[in-house]
Design an enzyme around this catalytic site. Structure first.
Site, PDB file in Angstrom:
ATOM      1  N   ASP A   1       0.843  -1.195   0.000  1.00 44.28           N
ATOM      2  CA  ASP A   1       0.000   0.000   0.000  1.00 44.28           C
ATOM      3  C   ASP A   1       0.879   1.247   0.000  1.00 44.28           C
ATOM      4  O   ASP A   1       1.944   1.254  -0.611  1.00 44.28           O
ATOM      5  CB  ASP A   1      -0.933  -0.045   1.222  1.00 44.28           C
ATOM      6  CG  ASP A   1      -2.267   0.633   0.977  1.00 44.28           C
ATOM      7  OD1 ASP A   1      -2.286   1.875   0.834  1.00 44.28           O
ATOM      8  OD2 ASP A   1      -3.283  -0.066   0.923  1.00 44.28           O
TER       9      ASP A   1
ATOM     10  N   HIS B   1      -3.686   6.175   3.314  1.00 42.42           N
ATOM     11  CA  HIS B   1      -4.386   4.952   2.948  1.00 42.42           C
ATOM     12  C   HIS B   1      -3.775   3.715   3.603  1.00 42.42           C
ATOM     13  O   HIS B   1      -4.479   2.899   4.217  1.00 42.42           O
ATOM     14  CB  HIS B   1      -4.366   4.829   1.429  1.00 42.42           C
ATOM     15  CG  HIS B   1      -5.264   3.793   0.858  1.00 42.42           C
ATOM     16  ND1 HIS B   1      -4.855   2.513   0.581  1.00 42.42           N
ATOM     17  CD2 HIS B   1      -6.558   3.856   0.476  1.00 42.42           C
ATOM     18  CE1 HIS B   1      -5.849   1.824   0.055  1.00 42.42           C
ATOM     19  NE2 HIS B   1      -6.895   2.622  -0.027  1.00 42.42           N
TER      20      HIS B   1
ATOM     21  N   SER C   1     -11.342  -1.009  -0.358  1.00 43.74           N
ATOM     22  CA  SER C   1     -10.008  -0.962   0.264  1.00 43.74           C
ATOM     23  C   SER C   1     -10.089  -1.171   1.760  1.00 43.74           C
ATOM     24  O   SER C   1      -9.148  -1.655   2.385  1.00 43.74           O
ATOM     25  CB  SER C   1      -9.349   0.394   0.000  1.00 43.74           C
ATOM     26  OG  SER C   1      -8.821   0.478  -1.280  1.00 43.74           O
TER      27      SER C   1
END
Length: 742
Positions: free
Chosen positions: A190, A244, A570
């Site tokens: 990620d 994220h 996600s």
């Protein structure tokens, strides 16, 4: 955008280089493949690049370590890199790649090799420099060549509502949080992990071997590596700048009972990851302000994670699918065969069939769809003559500093009666008013800016799907709107339409809101079937709307921790990765396929709700096998392989029959008799099982056949059924069966 952040983050981000990064939670849009009438609900439908035609992955003919006869690991084991046979075969693979590189230098001198792989794929990455795929694959050494895909980074205390939905704490077992994923290693492929966050404090963790850039590791986050083609010129390192990856990592393994504050609001429970005792690896493929990664970056990260001893990998990212020969999906399948579970987000390109992207389309990926967690942080909107206040969610946009009173200005249009405010509104039409517009068709920033330009003092966006409002994300474009903006649940739309012009007040006090709107499917959640193979995906659903987790400490001024609500598949995928860590921790001898089966084939059915109507849906193209249930997964008495059965496309009216084999394994310590049957027989296709029951000793396995027979008058369409496995009349597993008549 589906991403949501906090007010405190906005202030911090404006002063840092990280403010330029808007990490996408969606897979690359598949608008061209959407069926008529299926409009994505992700509020940001601008096209992204899905293929980099300047670079390619070239798969060579020899099998990689994960699948080669001499080196593939035994069931439930991993590759032994120190074995002399493995070393010898690895040397052969290296020679084969060197032979290809020599051929390339002679025959396509302009092309250059930029990376090499031998675990999941026997392949090289090539910078084409004007060469074609045909040119670089014109040798018998090459099995196939593909352009590199481009991928995007697709809760007095109450119980954590997120973990409660999937029965996580019950699944932790007798050792509780201290044993949940203990010593299991999870790779986060990620945008990095901020190891300084309280979620990842290593207090109480034993010393670990730390790998990579040790500035960003500790005894909880034990690896920090960076993978990006721009690395050399931009000097990026593994630091978790983007929010994220830190959010995803928190969902997987945030430390048990970490206190949470959002926008100054103390959340009335302490959060935990699904596997709070697990160890994490930071495999950063979106470093610094980079918003996309090529196949090469992701393959490098996956192979490094495997070589570093990771047991599970999470990829909350996605891109365009490339059919059954998609090299990244082949790599995912091979890593699963080599005993690393790979959890992947389905993508945010729904609703509608055939919207699922790569690598979630891999047969052996543990692919996650997204449903709602019933909570958010917000304020109240009080309107004269309304019986009660409306709850509105705060997000990236300003909130009112003091109670704000003004008349409502409903902007009417075609979306449930409201305008979507994507185009300019008449000048002065909202002067001094609180504008009310609809979600959909463009970004939230566009809507708020349109209302502000028309004179509005604040904006209320009405959700266009069932369930709670979500905190709206800004898109980063300028000029940024400066007026307050909130979202309200779609169920209040009709009432607000009737209140146009009424005096209203937005309250300044933010609070934590816990509602009853659990398990509503996200409208954006990508749907199957997978192209070409027509396999049902997602495999299973997990919480992915209004998921509360950690974000980097630089995003907030609160030194005790930084948290935000995010939405997207996600956010669903790390629930599955954390669950895989818990299952593997309790069953270390199970293979990756068995771990996946335990999670998929024990999912709870009959609880997930349609995103429009909020009525229960069991459509396998939307919900897969159902909502994951970790408590059931860790106690699964039987596992299946594969986890679902696909019979492909059968010409409508042909009367054809197709069969596939499945394996069932008794995971208990005693002999069991498993009854096998099919339920929910669809019109036009009949499913049958070759055996009505199998009796298995402890640990034993048996194969059986499932057959799909299409009637000669079968209408075209998706034909789903369920294989049911029972012990003594109690269902212990179920698997999706799917045929497409066309």
């Amino acid at each position: 955008m589906l991403r949501t952040t906090t007010t405190a983050r906005r202030a911090a981000a404006a002063a840092t280089a990280a403010s330029a990064l808007v990490v996408a939670l969606t897979v690359a849009p598949l608008a061209a493949t959407l069926p008529a009438g299926a409009t994505p609900l992700n509020d940001a439908t601008a096209s992204k690049t899905t293929v980099d035609t300047s670079r390619a992955i070239v798969q060579l003919t020899m099998a990689p370590l994960a699948t080669a006869a001499k080196t593939k690991p035994a069931k439930g084991k991993k590759i032994d890199f120190n074995n002399s046979t493995t070393k010898a075969y690895r040397a052969l693979l290296s020679k084969a790649r060197n032979d290809y590189k020599a051929w390339l230098r002679t025959n396509v001198p302009g092309a250059s090799v930029t990376g090499e792989f031998d675990i999941a794929l026997n392949a090289v990455a090539v910078k084409l420099n004007g060469a074609s795929l045909k040119q670089i694959s014109a040798t018998s050494m090459v099995a196939q060549a593909q352009y590199e895909g481009v991928y995007y980074p697709t809760a007095a205390s109450i119980a954590d509502p997120d973990l409660a939905l999937i029965n996580a704490t019950a699944g932790w077992g007798t050792n509780g949080a201290a044993g949940a994923g203990r010593n299991v290693k999870v790779a986060i492929v990620d945008s990095g992990i901020d190891q300084t966050h309280p979620c990842f404090s290593d207090a109480g963790y034993p010393g670990q071997t730390q790998l990579g850039d040790k500035k960003y590791t500790n005894n909880k986050v034990i690896v920090a590596r960076v993978f990006n083609m721009k690395l050399n010129q931009n000097g990026f390192d593994a630091q978790g700048v983007g929010d994220h990856g830190t959010h995803v990592a928190g969902t997987v393994a945030c430390n048990y009972q970490t206190p949470v504050t959002v926008d100054g609001v103390a959340v009335p429970y302490k959060m935990s990851g699904v596997a709070p005792a697990a160890l994490l690896g930071n495999y950063n493929v979106f470093p610094g302000d980079v918003e996309s990664a090529r196949s090469e970056d992701i393959l490098n990260a996956l192979e490094a994670a495997y070589a570093d001893g990771m047991d599970v990998a999470n990829m909350s990212l996605g891109g365009d699918a490339h059919g059954i020969q998609d090299l990244l999906t082949i790599a995912v399948d091979n890593l699963d065969r080599a005993n690393m579970v790979v959890a992947v987000s389905a993508g945010n390109e729904g609703p509608g069939p055939f919207t699922l992207g790569s690598p979630g389309s891999a047969e052996r990926a543990l692919t996650a769809g997204a449903s709602a967690v019933p909570h958010f942080v917000g304020a109240t909107l009080t309107v004269a003559t309304a019986a009660q206040p409306f709850l509105v969610a705060a997000g990236d946009f300003p909130t009112v500093a003091a109670d704000l009173g003004a008349p409502l200005g409903v902007v009417t249009g075609t979306t449930n009666g409201f305008s979507d405010a994507c185009a300019a509104l008449p000048a002065g039409s909202l002067t001094g008013k609180i504008a009310v517009v609809s979600r959909g068709a463009c970004t939230f920033t566009t809507k708020v800016r349109s209302a502000q330009n028309a004179g509005a003092v604040a904006v209320i966006v009405v959700n266009n799907v069932a369930g709670d409002p979500t905190a709206m994300a800004a898109d980063g474009t300028t000029p940024e709107p400066t007026i307050p903006a909130y979202m309200v649940g779609g169920s209040y739309g009709a009432a607000l339409l009737a209140l146009d012009g009424k005096a209203a007040t937005i309250g300044a006090q933010l609070g934590y809101q816990l509602t009853s709107n659990a398990n509503v499917m996200a409208g954006f959640s990508s749907q199957g079937p997978v192209d070409v193979s027509l396999r049902a995906k997602p495999d299973v659903v997990a919480p992915g709307v209004n998921v509360l987790s950690s974000i980097p400490m630089a995003d907030c001024e609160d030194a005790t921790g930084c948290f935000a609500f995010f939405s997207g598949t996600s956010m669903a995928s790390p629930h599955l990765a954390g669950s895989a860590a818990v299952v593997r921790g309790q069953h270390p001898t199970w293979s990756a396929e068995q771990v996946r089966s335990a999670i998929v084939n024990t999912a709870t059915q009959g609880v997930l709700k349609d995103y429009k109507t909020a009525t229960v849906t069991n459509d396998v193209l939307v919900v897969g096998a159902g909502l994951e249930n970790l408590d059931a997964a860790v106690d699964a008495p039987a596992v299946l392989g594969p986890v679902s059965a696909a019979f492909g496309g059968i010409p409508a009216g042909s009367g054809q029959a197709r069969s596939t084999t499945m394996t069932i394994t008794n995971t208990t310590g005693s002999s069991k008799t498993f009854a096998l049957s099919v339920s929910d027989q669809p019109a036009g296709v009949t499913y049958a099982v070759s055996a009505s029951s199998v009796t298995l000793a402890a640990g034993a396995s048996a194969t059986f056949t499932v057959t799909a027979t299409a009637a000669k008058a079968a209408p075209a369409g998706f034909k789903q059924g369920f294989l049911r496995v029972k012990v003594g009349g109690t269902e212990v597993a179920h698997a999706v069966l799917l045929t497409v008549t066309k």
